[in-house]
Design a protein around this motif. Structure first.
Motif, mmCIF file in Angstrom:
data_model
loop_
_atom_site.group_PDB
_atom_site.id
_atom_site.type_symbol
_atom_site.label_atom_id
_atom_site.label_comp_id
_atom_site.label_asym_id
_atom_site.label_seq_id
_atom_site.Cartn_x
_atom_site.Cartn_y
_atom_site.Cartn_z
ATOM 1 N N LYS F 51 0.857 -1.190 0.000
ATOM 2 C CA LYS F 51 0.000 0.000 0.000
ATOM 3 C C LYS F 51 0.891 1.238 0.000
ATOM 4 N N GLU F 52 0.450 2.321 -0.656
ATOM 5 C CA GLU F 52 1.228 3.550 -0.653
ATOM 6 C C GLU F 52 1.019 4.301 0.658
ATOM 7 N N HIS F 53 2.007 5.141 1.001
ATOM 8 C CA HIS F 53 1.932 5.870 2.260
ATOM 9 C C HIS F 53 0.660 6.697 2.345
ATOM 10 N N ALA F 54 0.310 7.355 1.245
ATOM 11 C CA ALA F 54 -0.872 8.215 1.260
ATOM 12 C C ALA F 54 -2.129 7.388 1.530
ATOM 13 N N GLN F 55 -2.186 6.224 0.913
ATOM 14 C CA GLN F 55 -3.338 5.344 1.142
ATOM 15 C C GLN F 55 -3.468 4.975 2.612
ATOM 16 N N VAL F 56 -2.335 4.543 3.186
ATOM 17 C CA VAL F 56 -2.364 4.126 4.586
ATOM 18 C C VAL F 56 -2.770 5.302 5.471
ATOM 19 N N VAL F 60 -5.909 5.475 8.063
ATOM 20 C CA VAL F 60 -5.715 5.727 9.493
ATOM 21 C C VAL F 60 -6.567 6.912 9.942
ATOM 22 N N ARG F 61 -6.586 7.976 9.150
ATOM 23 C CA ARG F 61 -7.434 9.124 9.475
ATOM 24 C C ARG F 61 -8.861 8.673 9.763
ATOM 25 N N GLY F 62 -9.395 7.852 8.855
ATOM 26 C CA GLY F 62 -10.760 7.354 9.034
ATOM 27 C C GLY F 62 -10.908 6.551 10.324
ATOM 28 N N MET F 63 -9.902 5.749 10.627
ATOM 29 C CA MET F 63 -9.981 4.879 11.802
ATOM 30 C C MET F 63 -9.883 5.661 13.113
ATOM 31 N N LEU F 64 -9.192 6.803 13.056
ATOM 32 C CA LEU F 64 -8.963 7.549 14.300
ATOM 33 C C LEU F 64 -10.269 8.084 14.885
ATOM 34 N N ALA F 65 -11.287 8.203 14.044
ATOM 35 C CA ALA F 65 -12.587 8.655 14.544
ATOM 36 C C ALA F 65 -13.181 7.632 15.512
ATOM 37 N N ARG F 66 -12.652 6.441 15.475
ATOM 38 C CA ARG F 66 -13.149 5.393 16.365
ATOM 39 C C ARG F 66 -12.158 5.175 17.504
ATOM 40 N N ARG F 67 -12.461 4.262 18.401
ATOM 41 C CA ARG F 67 -11.622 4.171 19.600
ATOM 42 C C ARG F 67 -10.770 2.914 19.708
ATOM 43 N N LEU F 79 6.888 6.181 6.769
ATOM 44 C CA LEU F 79 5.447 6.109 7.019
ATOM 45 C C LEU F 79 5.159 6.444 8.474
ATOM 46 N N PHE F 80 6.015 5.953 9.354
ATOM 47 C CA PHE F 80 5.804 6.221 10.781
ATOM 48 C C PHE F 80 5.799 7.722 11.048
ATOM 49 N N ALA F 81 6.694 8.449 10.387
ATOM 50 C CA ALA F 81 6.758 9.902 10.593
ATOM 51 C C ALA F 81 5.400 10.539 10.267
ATOM 52 N N ARG F 82 4.780 10.081 9.186
ATOM 53 C CA ARG F 82 3.471 10.631 8.815
ATOM 54 C C ARG F 82 2.392 10.240 9.813
ATOM 55 N N ILE F 83 2.431 9.010 10.249
ATOM 56 C CA ILE F 83 1.387 8.534 11.172
ATOM 57 C C ILE F 83 1.541 9.221 12.530
ATOM 58 N N LYS F 84 2.778 9.410 12.943
ATOM 59 C CA LYS F 84 3.066 10.056 14.226
ATOM 60 C C LYS F 84 2.410 11.437 14.289
ATOM 61 N N LYS F 85 2.365 12.146 13.153
ATOM 62 C CA LYS F 85 1.721 13.454 13.135
ATOM 63 C C LYS F 85 0.224 13.353 13.324
ATOM 64 N N LEU F 86 -0.358 12.248 12.904
ATOM 65 C CA LEU F 86 -1.811 12.061 13.060
ATOM 66 C C LEU F 86 -2.178 11.763 14.503
ATOM 67 N N ASP F 87 -1.307 11.011 15.177
ATOM 68 C CA ASP F 87 -1.610 10.649 16.562
ATOM 69 C C ASP F 87 -0.284 10.425 17.290
ATOM 70 N N ARG F 88 -0.067 11.199 18.338
ATOM 71 C CA ARG F 88 1.211 11.150 19.047
ATOM 72 C C ARG F 88 1.449 9.817 19.753
ATOM 73 N N ARG F 89 0.373 9.053 19.957
ATOM 74 C CA ARG F 89 0.547 7.770 20.639
ATOM 75 C C ARG F 89 1.143 6.688 19.734
ATOM 76 N N ALA F 90 1.263 6.987 18.446
ATOM 77 C CA ALA F 90 1.794 5.987 17.507
ATOM 78 C C ALA F 90 3.194 5.538 17.926
ATOM 79 N N ALA F 91 3.436 4.237 17.860
ATOM 80 C CA ALA F 91 4.751 3.678 18.196
ATOM 81 C C ALA F 91 5.250 2.838 17.031
ATOM 82 N N ALA F 98 6.273 -2.832 12.287
ATOM 83 C CA ALA F 98 4.887 -2.585 12.681
ATOM 84 C C ALA F 98 4.747 -1.207 13.334
ATOM 85 N N ILE F 99 3.605 -0.549 13.048
ATOM 86 C CA ILE F 99 3.240 0.679 13.751
ATOM 87 C C ILE F 99 1.978 0.385 14.541
ATOM 88 N N THR F 100 1.958 0.798 15.807
ATOM 89 C CA THR F 100 0.743 0.596 16.602
ATOM 90 C C THR F 100 0.275 1.932 17.160
#
Lengths: 240, 240, 240, 240, 240, 240, 240, 240
Positions: F51-56, F60-67, F79-91, F98-100
């Motif tokens: 999957k491309e980074h933009a796709q992922v 993730v944006r869509g999923m963050l609306a849920r818990r 990819l982690f750098a991009r996800i980290k900006k969406l949610d600081r809890r990303a590891a 893996a990113i969680t």
């Protein structure tokens, strides 16, 4: 020994026979077989795959002291530049990557060697076969892009097929062409599967199996992409 | 539901649509799908491979209550003797082992289905395809022993090839025939590899790979020795 | 037919269609190619594998009307008994299961064909090659049980190897013999892998792969256990 | 425990026996087995394939505290530069990519280990075997470029073969060399297939199968390209 | 030559050396190598697989003139009955089908050969290895039914493992036992995959691959079900 | 529907049952299954492979609306750098990629999940299994570098093995570890073959076959390198 | 030890723990593990494949002294006759060839085990799984003939699927059923490929690969035709 | 020509030779078949895989002189830039890499062609099929991301499935989707395995085998990743 021949103490036939079985010369990392070309009456061959440029150059230097044709397979432009400096007669066959240094243009093959290929993508392997046979002293012709899905193209060239003494057929994908060609002639057909294809061609396995299972009986097969081997064997047969 | 149709409360199209999705009838060890032949407009089929004679006989009894043609694949003479007692119209096709009970001779296929085979040994699979297509309401023709090593035989029959609406090509060994046939026509070609051959034919793998790698684009492939599947698919196409 | 065209008795289109190729003779379940032996100057061959005795007998009857040698491969004693009644000259080659009816003893091959085999178990395939080459008009010799694990045996026979014009090498297990033999001669070597072996021989795959990867260039390969094909191809080459 | 030995309370043999089964030391991401070299009397080995430079450097640091030889396989020049700084005795074997730190030159093997290879391209694997055996305290010799297609080269070296106590034979392509060598000697032969070749060599499968099917009985096989394993096993045998 | 030795004109060592390379005796369909057992100091072996009873009987007759032990592999009760008449000392090993005629009970192996097997079904192959090693003059022990899924059984026998000089490990299915055993000892381990298993065992391929990929370095592998080869090689090693 | 539940018109169980089968939401190029995590009580998972980074990032944006927890497999630092900006809890779990994003730390598994690996190179796959199981609400432990060639290491950890409710065993090369582990416990063992190895490991096939042929019966296998699948299945079992 | 427990000197838990690791009893040709059923709390199992009737009878005799259930897989009517004489409670499950002697009907599994099969021909393997799970103390249900080409049959049984705690899915040919089933539930699915099929099914390889590549994550796979293993593992899971 | 024969200007033999087949146009390195699109009524197609940009550009130039649609498969943005300059109507289909030059928008297919794909990663192959069918004059629809592990998605689209006259199903991994789809309709289904997956997907072999073994009979298969072939064949069928 050669003096014995000159003085008449040894018959020429015996001398040749002896030479055919003289031991090799040990060059350390390789046992170069100076009598190989003499023994079999063929050019000196360097299989380029996996050899370094310096190694190939070194071997060519050694070979230039003799008078046979030289064939280097699977080379590239950079290697050619180095070889060209060693001997201006060197020629580069771009499609197959072969380099030849032809110093002896004697035709030794008794008939024509025809190289047939199924698709445009098979041409590099076909050309390797063609250049090999030519360097080994054969008159060669080629017939390309006559795959079995357009069978009328092949039928239209049946005269060419019948004019050959040995035929090399190069094909990837389903590898069906050798069977069709072999059914149209009464001469030996050497089949060369190529790794051309994708998916279930499994890098030439489909073509290889197709050729091994040929329903024509005048077909034998060499390794996948082994254009050199096919050209060599065709030359051996054409000298008989 | 059919009464609703009769009374005009339900449109015929809707009824057919419903029937197409009615649940199956659960017979314990098997869920027999009485509406299958209705849904797809085809005969009832029993794949005989691995079923016991008593089982097959039982299923046939159930099917005889209906009016469709019945096809039993991979049977033998002993089973035929039992089926013959159930219905005198039963016929045994010795080469392929198929038993048919033809009760409806309507031609439903719009054109001809042609079955081509490469060698004499491929005929059992070819016949299974032919009997299947015939039982499913098609006009069928066959063209046997036209392997690619004698390409002139095939060329000589090109008119027959051009007369067909769907062509099934059955071949073992190198499996090259479908490519050649498909290159001569503009209709769909269903390729059936057979397990005929030895050594590197690997029980049909060579033929299967050859067909999957066909350089003709109007070719699709079914499983090794699957004459039934080819005949079935040809019928599906020929009804379109 | 062309005369009919010239005289106007036949339409041009019909002539074109007919001419596309001269028909073979259609015998229903098989298209027998009476001109095959004529075209290629070889005996008539019946590949016995998978044909019924009655079928083979029928084909032989038809062939006896002509004067060529007849070769039946993969037969057994029972079939031989039937063939013997058709022609007293029939001979049975027990090891390979070949039946020959030799009516023409002309030597057509220009040199000797040598059949070499690695182990005792490979002899049936070797004999099939030998009988084929003999029936096709060649002087043949054999050299058996010279496997590579006792290399001195092969070295001891190097003169025999050098006397041959074409060499067939039959080997199972690791299939190494063709490389060794081919390195000792300057003539074409036809390699026949056999299914002899167990475990990781995978019914001849190990030998087949070994031969395809031969480090000698005057080697080509036929299908596993295909002694007939090797003998046939050797004959084709030996007539050149 | 060693104090018990010193004081005579424990016999030396028992102590060695105990040491051989002492538990490992748990280093978190790896359970380093400090007694391994002691237990088996061999050097410490780092299989470099897939380890990062920093990881290897760390492990070497730990090992330097001890006095055994150290062998790192599948390394490169950059790693060597780092290791060289840790210990000036480090040597880089360019062809195979092995790094050795030899601190103990005791000869432990009772006879000679001979490494034989078929082609020039097989030398990297051969050298890995050779360096391994040498680092493990053996006198080693090599015999390269004696492929089976030029069998006279091998025959010419038969004395060298007979002088060895264990022989490692490295070959790609058809993998025939171990059978020939094993037939000429009465000592164990360890066969190493290499991934050298193309097409139907299938990255060493052809050679592997050839060696597993060897018709010589004093041959055993290790994994494709596993020069280290062959050198290790040869050392184990040579110490017996 | 032996007279020259007696008269002192030839040293014994030279005579043995010569004998080792004397040519074979050509018996027509086979080149029997009378000096083989002398050359390698081993018994005469007849691989029974695929030989007819009469053939085996004939070879045994010839061998009885000499004094070596005789080993016939893959025999059956009927063949044993015939051999028993030739020599009363013949013994039949039912599980493996081996027949032995032991005339020389000298122990030539320096240590113990241990044969370990994973499952009950692997015992026939294990026994073939054991009988071979015994007939070749070794003290042998066996340790059966110690598969890796009950690892405590193997641990419980670790003393036996450490007492052996060479270990043969026979296993089918996942073929994991050689790795475990090899990790517990410092002697060579010869791994024999068996065809025991079903489904994805692919007649021994799973076990073979497992053994080739062993993470222990003192392991080498022979062909699937090749108990004889393992016993032979173990004997060669044990005599060093 | 939820209002019906609140008002008592619908039982909770029925509501959950309905939700489990509510249709998906069609997002054009993908049919995202918002109820998937609800239905199965698990986190939302994005298989990153291919999957491309933009796709992922979009998903993730869509999923963050849920818990729910979010797991992205086979990611990289960019990819982690991009996800980290969406949610600081990303590891970011570097070894496995893996990113969680853990937002719910409820322990749902009833016992411990233990991840065992054979070699250091297998750790990336092992970690993927471990991270997956952890993100899905399990207490997880790991036991690395306990390959079968050093069996005492594994024996030394038998208590850890017995403490687990589900065990995941990750191994490449010969894939023998799951059999040994499974024989020591009475809980389910999920075997994960890895592509670690070379030559005859065939990118994990050797390990896969070894595991499928395990002589222990409490073992099941997932795809090569499928750490995620193993962790997922272990979680499913551990919640039972 | 048990006396120590009785006298209170040893805790029950410790005794059980000890018993779990007591050594096996060595019966010569086999190391019977009397504590196996105790250790794992399961019945005693005899894998019948390849064992002789007398051997099985002997083992059963030994087992009858204890009180566990007994399961013999892959038996036949003749063996059953012998076992029936040993214990009248013996039952023969004809389709799978399993023999059971049920002496303990305690239900130990916490939920239902459901066995699903794709085709009628897969039933023997399905039944082996079912009988195994039942003998091991589970409530079991079956759902047969719900192959994916008639997906409505499976949808119609979705309630049954949701009622199970563990599901075993048995399928040959394309092996697609486990993916579909697993997508409909949130419990573990054990997939069993069968060797049912022909041609390119390659005796179960197609089904095996399909299952290993399942796009559902709650699926794990056992060996081809391994109904016993699936039933065993399902029981292990169902007791958690 | 036949008129020349009639008028006596041409000898019969020469005519026969000429007539054997009407020649194609020989363009040196390729025999371009200008009548191909005419014969089959389809667009001109350039399979881009492995052709150089200059070659493709040259062929397109030649084709532009005619009026058919042009399809170039497996192209890239750079090639598109060159083609765009030749004809402004050129369009680039980014996902599949196809370039089309549509000059004739006639709908020739009688019904709808539906392209179904299992996963997001399969879309490139699906799009190649879709673009091919569209360029060949069909109304096409697509249905993506309906893999079998979420079967309710597919059930929810059953009306779309029933509206199609030919269905192409594209799937990687286990390749189960064609069976499910084919069971829901009565039209031909062309199955395209993709190389999507990892580990035991073996670059599409798992999907290919799954499709060849489909338990639905209205399925035929093309090569792995052969979206073009599927679109072509669907068009051939849809014109019937």
């Amino acid at each position: 020994m050669l003096r014995q021949v000159r003085s008449g103490k040894m018959r020429v036939e015996d001398a040749v026979d002896s030479l055919r079985h003289m031991p090799y010369e040990d060059l350390g990392y390789a046992k170069i077989d100076h009598h190989r070309s003499l023994r079999q009456g063929f050019p000196e061959v360097i299989l380029g795959r996996g050899k370094e440029h310096a190694q190939v150059e070194g071997i060519v230097r050694g070979m230039l002291a003799r008078r046979h044709n030289i064939l280097i397979t699977r080379a590239d432009a950079a290697l050619f530049a180095r070889i060209k400096k060693l001997d201006r007669r060197a020629a580069f066959h771009k499609l197959s990557g072969a380099i030849t240094i032809v110093r002896d243009r004697t035709i030794r093959g008794k008939g024509k060697v025809l190289v047939v290929s199924a698709g445009t993508s098979d041409i590099p392997v076909a050309e390797e076969a063609l250049v090999t046979a030519e360097t080994m002293g054969n008159r060669v012709h080629s017939l390309y892009d006559v795959g079995v899905a357009g069978i009328h193209r092949l039928i239209g060239e049946s005269r060419q097929l019948r004019d050959a003494r040995v035929i090399i057929v190069v094909a990837g994908m389903e590898g069906a062409l050798p069977s069709v060609v072999a059914g149209m002639v009464a001469v030996p057909v050497i089949a060369v599967p190529t790794s051309i294809g994708y998916g279930a061609s499994f890098r030439g396995i489909a073509a290889l199996l197709g050729m091994l299972n040929s329903c024509a009986s005048n077909v034998a097969v060499v390794n996948i992409d082994n254009g050199f081997g096919a050209g060599y064997l065709a030359s051996v047969i054409n000298r008989l």
